[in-house]
Scaffold this motif. Structure first.
Motif, short mmCIF file in Angstrom:
data_model
loop_
_atom_site.label_atom_id
_atom_site.label_comp_id
_atom_site.label_asym_id
_atom_site.label_seq_id
_atom_site.Cartn_x
_atom_site.Cartn_y
_atom_site.Cartn_z
N TYR A 29 -31.09 -6.12 14.15
CA TYR A 29 -31.73 -5.15 13.47
C TYR A 29 -32.65 -5.61 12.38
O TYR A 29 -33.20 -5.15 11.76
N ARG A 30 -32.61 -7.00 12.41
CA ARG A 30 -33.55 -7.79 11.52
C ARG A 30 -34.71 -8.14 12.30
O ARG A 30 -35.87 -8.62 11.72
N GLY A 31 -34.85 -7.86 13.52
CA GLY A 31 -36.01 -8.35 14.50
C GLY A 31 -36.18 -9.80 14.71
O GLY A 31 -37.32 -10.26 15.04
N ALA B 98 -16.71 -10.05 10.25
CA ALA B 98 -17.34 -9.50 9.29
C ALA B 98 -17.12 -8.07 9.34
O ALA B 98 -17.34 -6.99 8.54
N MET B 99 -16.31 -7.59 10.17
CA MET B 99 -15.89 -6.26 10.34
C MET B 99 -14.47 -5.96 10.19
O MET B 99 -13.73 -6.80 10.06
N GLY B 100 -14.11 -4.84 10.06
CA GLY B 100 -12.54 -4.44 9.88
C GLY B 100 -11.98 -4.63 8.41
O GLY B 100 -12.87 -4.94 7.36
N ALA B 101 -10.75 -4.82 8.38
CA ALA B 101 -10.20 -5.22 7.08
C ALA B 101 -10.64 -6.47 6.34
O ALA B 101 -10.91 -6.47 5.34
N VAL B 102 -10.47 -7.55 7.33
CA VAL B 102 -11.15 -8.78 7.03
C VAL B 102 -12.45 -8.73 6.56
O VAL B 102 -12.70 -9.44 5.53
N LEU C 192 -23.43 -4.95 7.70
CA LEU C 192 -22.22 -4.64 8.47
C LEU C 192 -22.26 -3.61 9.41
O LEU C 192 -21.59 -3.57 10.33
N LEU C 193 -22.60 -2.29 9.00
CA LEU C 193 -22.58 -1.15 9.67
C LEU C 193 -23.44 -1.12 11.05
O LEU C 193 -23.50 -0.50 11.74
N HIS D 154 -15.44 -1.13 13.17
CA HIS D 154 -16.62 -0.21 12.80
C HIS D 154 -16.21 1.18 11.97
O HIS D 154 -16.42 1.35 10.94
N ASP D 155 -15.35 1.72 12.84
CA ASP D 155 -14.60 3.08 12.39
C ASP D 155 -13.94 2.79 11.03
O ASP D 155 -13.88 3.48 10.13
N PHE D 156 -13.26 1.36 11.16
CA PHE D 156 -12.70 1.19 9.49
C PHE D 156 -13.59 0.99 8.36
O PHE D 156 -13.18 1.44 7.41
N LEU D 157 -14.76 0.35 8.69
CA LEU D 157 -15.60 0.11 7.85
C LEU D 157 -16.13 1.68 7.27
O LEU D 157 -16.39 1.62 6.09
#
Length: 215
Positions: free
Chosen positions: A116-118, A139-143, A177-178, A197-200
């Motif tokens: 995504y940053r190339g 870096a995803m989810g609750a943590v 994060l997304l 991802h769904d949690f985010l």
């Protein structure tokens, strides 16, 4: 989980002991507890990839954030490639096998690049992919939510500034994060990333509703 469980190979304990000097007082979410979570996640992912060298992968998971500690004192980003000399010293001091040191350094050098940053370069070892995936899953989810707000607080950034361009914790969701679900390299990680991802997404929706007093 700033310390290993009893059944971890003493070699990894030695690497972690050396890393404690680098990460012991971190308050940004890149502490030794993060290193151990990445370690355990990477090892679980590796169950699906028997060709992975677990010594290389485990050591890379524990040392991958030396560059974060190098930038902390000056509040600046240091690229992982600029930390390889320091990482090599950690491995040497821990008694890590010389024959596998370059493979660990290769993983560290490439672990923080994104499509995504190339700037993503594809690795030529499964250990690179597994390290990237394990690090991004943390870096995803609750943590991941907790680490995002810890990082923002440590850098004096507010939770959210909906009427301002100033950076905030919520902005980091949209900036990075997304995007992480689409950055996974292995099928094993993609399966885990879906629920995180769904949690985010659900968290952001709830956060915005509560911010405006709608929930």
């Amino acid at each position: 989980m700033s310390h290993p469980p009893a059944d971890v190979d003493p070699l990894f304990e030695a690497v972690a002991a050396e890393m404690a000097a680098w990460l012991g007082d971190d308050a940004t979410g890149h502490d030794l507890a993060h290193g151990w979570r990445v370690f355990h996640t990477a090892m679980e992912l590796a169950d699906s990839y028997p060709e992975a060298d677990r010594e290389v992968l485990g050591a890379a998971a524990l040392v991958h954030d030396v560059h974060r500690a190098m930038g902390a004192g000056r509040d600046a980003y240091v690229h992982p490639e600029d930390s390889l000399e320091e990482v090599a010293a950690v491995l040497d001091d821990a008694g890590f096998p010389d024959a596998k040191r370059d493979a660990v350094l290769h993983c560290v050098a490439l672990h923080e690049e994104y499509e995504y940053r190339g700037d993503r370069r594809d690795g030529d070892r499964i250990e690179v992919d597994l390290l990237r995936d394990a690090d991004n899953l943390d870096a995803m989810g609750a943590v991941g939510v907790a680490r995002c707000f810890a990082y923002s607080g440590a850098h004096d950034r507010p939770m959210w500034t909906p009427d301002s361009d100033d950076p905030s914790a919520v902005d980091h969701f949209h900036e990075k994060l997304l995007h992480l679900r689409e950055e996974m390299h292995t099928d094993a990680a993609r399966e885990v990333a879906e629920s995180r991802h769904d949690f985010l997404v659900a968290f952001l929706e709830r956060f915005e509703a509560e911010w405006y007093g709608r929930a």
